[in-house]
Structures are given as C-alpha cells and as structure tokens.
Design a protein around this motif. Sequence first.
Motif, short mmCIF file in Angstrom:
data_model
loop_
_atom_site.label_atom_id
_atom_site.label_comp_id
_atom_site.label_asym_id
_atom_site.label_seq_id
_atom_site.Cartn_x
_atom_site.Cartn_y
_atom_site.Cartn_z
N GLY A 236 0.85 -1.19 0.00
CA GLY A 236 0.00 0.00 0.00
C GLY A 236 0.88 1.24 0.00
O GLY A 236 1.82 1.34 0.79
N SER A 237 0.58 2.16 -0.89
CA SER A 237 1.40 3.36 -1.02
C SER A 237 1.49 4.11 0.31
O SER A 237 0.46 4.41 0.92
N GLY A 238 2.70 4.38 0.76
CA GLY A 238 2.89 5.15 2.00
C GLY A 238 2.60 4.36 3.26
O GLY A 238 2.61 4.92 4.36
N ARG A 239 2.37 3.07 3.15
CA ARG A 239 1.95 2.27 4.32
C ARG A 239 3.08 1.39 4.87
O ARG A 239 2.85 0.65 5.83
N VAL A 240 4.23 1.41 4.23
CA VAL A 240 5.29 0.45 4.59
C VAL A 240 6.48 1.19 5.20
O VAL A 240 6.93 2.20 4.66
N ALA A 241 6.97 0.68 6.34
CA ALA A 241 8.13 1.30 7.00
C ALA A 241 9.36 1.22 6.09
O ALA A 241 9.53 0.26 5.33
N PHE A 242 10.20 2.23 6.20
CA PHE A 242 11.30 2.38 5.25
C PHE A 242 12.30 1.23 5.24
O PHE A 242 12.83 0.87 4.19
N GLY A 243 12.59 0.67 6.41
CA GLY A 243 13.55 -0.44 6.45
C GLY A 243 13.07 -1.58 5.56
O GLY A 243 13.84 -2.16 4.78
N ASP B 197 16.23 -3.74 -2.49
CA ASP B 197 17.61 -4.24 -2.47
C ASP B 197 17.68 -5.70 -2.91
O ASP B 197 18.62 -6.09 -3.60
N TYR B 198 16.70 -6.50 -2.50
CA TYR B 198 16.71 -7.93 -2.83
C TYR B 198 16.15 -8.18 -4.23
O TYR B 198 15.95 -9.34 -4.62
N GLY B 199 15.85 -7.13 -4.96
CA GLY B 199 15.51 -7.30 -6.38
C GLY B 199 14.06 -7.61 -6.68
O GLY B 199 13.74 -8.07 -7.78
N ALA B 200 13.14 -7.34 -5.75
CA ALA B 200 11.72 -7.59 -6.03
C ALA B 200 11.17 -6.51 -6.96
O ALA B 200 11.62 -5.37 -6.93
N GLN B 201 10.19 -6.91 -7.77
CA GLN B 201 9.40 -5.90 -8.49
C GLN B 201 8.35 -5.40 -7.49
O GLN B 201 7.54 -6.18 -7.00
N THR B 202 8.40 -4.12 -7.16
CA THR B 202 7.50 -3.58 -6.13
C THR B 202 6.37 -2.80 -6.78
O THR B 202 6.60 -1.83 -7.48
N ILE B 203 5.14 -3.27 -6.54
CA ILE B 203 3.97 -2.57 -7.06
C ILE B 203 3.33 -1.82 -5.90
O ILE B 203 2.82 -2.45 -4.96
N GLN B 204 3.38 -0.51 -5.97
CA GLN B 204 2.80 0.32 -4.90
C GLN B 204 1.39 0.69 -5.30
O GLN B 204 1.19 1.48 -6.21
N ILE B 205 0.43 0.11 -4.58
CA ILE B 205 -0.97 0.34 -4.93
C ILE B 205 -1.52 1.51 -4.12
O ILE B 205 -1.22 1.62 -2.93
N ARG B 206 -2.32 2.33 -4.78
CA ARG B 206 -2.97 3.41 -4.01
C ARG B 206 -4.10 2.79 -3.20
O ARG B 206 -5.24 2.71 -3.67
N GLY B 207 -3.77 2.31 -2.03
CA GLY B 207 -4.74 1.63 -1.18
C GLY B 207 -4.02 1.10 0.03
O GLY B 207 -2.83 1.38 0.22
N ASP B 208 -4.74 0.34 0.87
CA ASP B 208 -4.11 -0.22 2.06
C ASP B 208 -3.80 -1.71 1.86
O ASP B 208 -3.97 -2.25 0.76
#
Length: 446
Positions: free
Chosen positions: A171-178, A185-196
């Motif tokens: 969820g966009s803006g919902r995940v702690a930075f670490g 860093d581990y090479g995942a494709q990250t899809i940031q969804i506008r939602g929770d």
Amino acid sequence: MTDSAYQKCINPACGAEFDYGQTLFKCPACGELLDVQYNWDKVRLPNKLSEFAKRWASRDNPLDFSGVWRFRELLNFCEDKYKVTIGEGQTILQQNDAVAGYADMHPGCLYLQYEGLNPSGSFKDNGMAAAFSHAKIVGATSSACASTGNTSASVALYAHHCNLKCTVFIGSGRVAFGKLSQGMDYGAQTIQIRGDFDDCMRQVQDVCAELGLYLLNSLNPFRLEGQKTIMYRIIEGLGWQVPDWIIVPGGNLGNSSAFGKAFSELKQLGLIKQIPRMAIINATGADTLTELVNNKKLTWNAGKVEQAIIDNYYADLTARNFSPHTCASAIEISRPVNLKKCLRAIHICNGVVRAVTDEEICDAKAIIGKFGLGCEPASAATIAGLKHLRAEGIVEADDRVACVLTGHPLKDPNLTINYHKGKKGKFSNPPIEAPNDFDEIIKLIK
Ligand code: F0G
C-alpha cells in the motif's frame, strides 16, 4: 516420505482433501482455508521433544542448522532435496527482568522471543523456508505477495535465493522504510498500490490466479507450517517445557493460527502435556479481531463459525469507508485472511484478544529497546498487551510468559527517531545539541 502429508479444508462440513503437491490457496470445493495435515503413523517422530537437541551437534548440515528444518519431522511434507534454507530461525529466547518489571511480572517470569534476528529481520523467514520448499515441489517460477513490509522483504530474499521471479504488492505510504528498502535491495518488483494492505491482498489473489504466480501470503498453508517452529524454539529455550502464556501481535493472523496448530499437534502426539494459553494483541486502529471476538462474541464453534457476524462487520467497514490506521504498520490490517484459523487457535489455546493504543505500543517499544534487544512497533504490542492482562488479573505475575517479538528494531527507524526526537514519549531519549567546544561537551556529559 511425503505420502504422510496432504491438504485439508478447515471447514468440518466440507473437509475436502487434496494432494500436498497441488498449488491451492483456498478450498476449491467451498472456498475456506486449507491446512497441511499429516498421517502421523507414517512419520518417524521422536519420543520426546528433547531428542531434537542432538541436531545441534550436526549443524554443519544446513537442515540441522535451520531453526525450521531441524524440527522437520513435525512439518513432514517435503523431501530433503526440495527443502530451502538460508539459515533462518537462529533466534534467541531472552529472559528479561527489566521488561518483566515494566509489565508488572515477577523476575524470572518473562521471556522475549526475538524473531527479528532472522535473515530478513522478521519471523516471516520461518514461513518462507517452508513455503518456498513447496514452491520448488510444484515447480513454481514466479512468486508474489501482498505485504505491510516484512512479508515482501522475506519473499524477495527467498525468491532471489531460489531463482524465482518476485512481485510484491504494498500500500502506497503504508510500509516502513527499512522494509521497503529491503524489497528493492533484494531485487523484487515492487507494485505500490494506491490503497491499504487489504486492497493489496485482494489484488494479489486475483493477479496470482490470472498469471499463475505462486502466492506467499499466509493463506498459503505451507507457510504456516514453517511458523509453527517458533513455538518449538520457545519450548526448546525453556528446557523443553511449555510456557503458561504465549503473547503475539495479531495482523493477518497467520502466526496465531500456526501456533494453535503447533500446540494442538504436539498435544495430540503426546509430546507436550499442556497447551499454553495465547493472547493475541491488536492495535486499536486495526482491531477487527478484538471487535469480532470480544464484542460480537464470534467463536470457532466447532468449525461452524457464524459467517453473518463477519459479513455484517465487513459491510459496516465498507459503508464507513474504513481504512485501518496504526503506527504499528505491520499489523495495519482490517480484514485478516486467517480469521477462522485464528478462532480455532483461540479455542485450542483458551485464548484472549486485546487491543492497545499506539502510545502504549511506542512506550513498550522504548522499554524493549532500552532493556532488551529492541523490536519494531508491532512486536511491542505484546508487552503493551501483557500490561493490560496483568492489570485485569488474567495473567498472574508468576506465570511463565513468552512474548513473540516479530520484527527487528531497524525495520522502522522513522518511528523510533520521531518518538525520541519529538520528546513526546514517556521514555524519549533525544540527542542533545552541543556546540563544537570541548568544555561545553564535558559539562553536558558530567
Ligand atoms: N509483526 C510483524 C513485525 C509483522 O510484520 C506482522 C505481519 C505481524 C506481526 C502480524 O502477524 O499476520 O501473522 O498476525 N506482517 C505481514 C506482512 C502482514 O505483510 O509483512 P500475523
């Protein structure tokens, strides 16, 4: 070896069974959750749990080193050649009297299980060792998950190790930075969804079905088999005895479900005499379980869970356009997918559920940081919850209590810095501004 394992629907009215080699995340017959079950008479089990201790002597074998696979007879679904390990489960059970004092427990009675010491910094690695082993059995090539952060970090790490493609939904803006940084860093494709998280969870299930990706959320019953081992290690840390209480944060309710299953199996196999009680702790801003269990009186009811109570509650959330909010972002979930398995675990463990405020979580986190090895906010909900249960007299001061600290303190550095720098918290420890001057510095320290 693996003719001992199969998948089975948790709904007793259905009870459909499936081969362990099938990739299923819900019962195709009725849509309920699936368990991994075993024909225990085909498993070569130890006579007592302490027999597992001998594997410490052969830890040059990666399967004996793994804190998951050294208990492999208790999750016997996989031939050795498929077993995945990156050295997970080297975690510590620490007796902590200072934190015990904070929670009004007697010295010697509180234990902290540091799952943040896993390779990706959270308990998720226990589950991924098992689930990626299943992914190898079924020949998966691409993996996916929805996440509040830790699952994505762990999936990304294991996928990379197993040569699977990996897509994570957050969820966009919902995940702690670490956690966010780890996935990248581990090479995942990250899809940031506008939602929770709940929106991500819905999307990822549909996407996995459409594209044939292997799903690594805790809907995956093999993942929960790995998470059972957290309980085996607590028992090991207590000299092969069970505690009186297990306390765990509740988010998507995979851990609590896995722990209940672990204890019910150990009891059934005669490997423990008594099942500990379990407390599951929500944040007040994401308290579906607390509402359903404590206020709406939802129970396992021998598998005949009153679906209408859940449906009405979720309809109300939708009508209010409710999205959960808590500083413990890991457990910011309002539609936990393992709800029914968790109700079963509450039944097995004579469990209780409580919700704690963000302020209580942050203060407890500061205490665990100051006197223990530290943890992320969601993990500290356990100690905040224990304080409630002590005040209510539900947990006794001399009960033996094990709190599962699910994630590492560096997962969410922003929250820690804001707590201390903002000087708002009871235990804030802000840095002191000093001029670049020797005498002034000495004055400050003296
Ligand atoms: N603690 C931490 C640190 C977590 O990351 C999570 C869940 C929980 C507790 C809750 O555990 O779901 O078994 O009840 N994190 C998931 C994630 C949802 O996506 O990383 P649960």
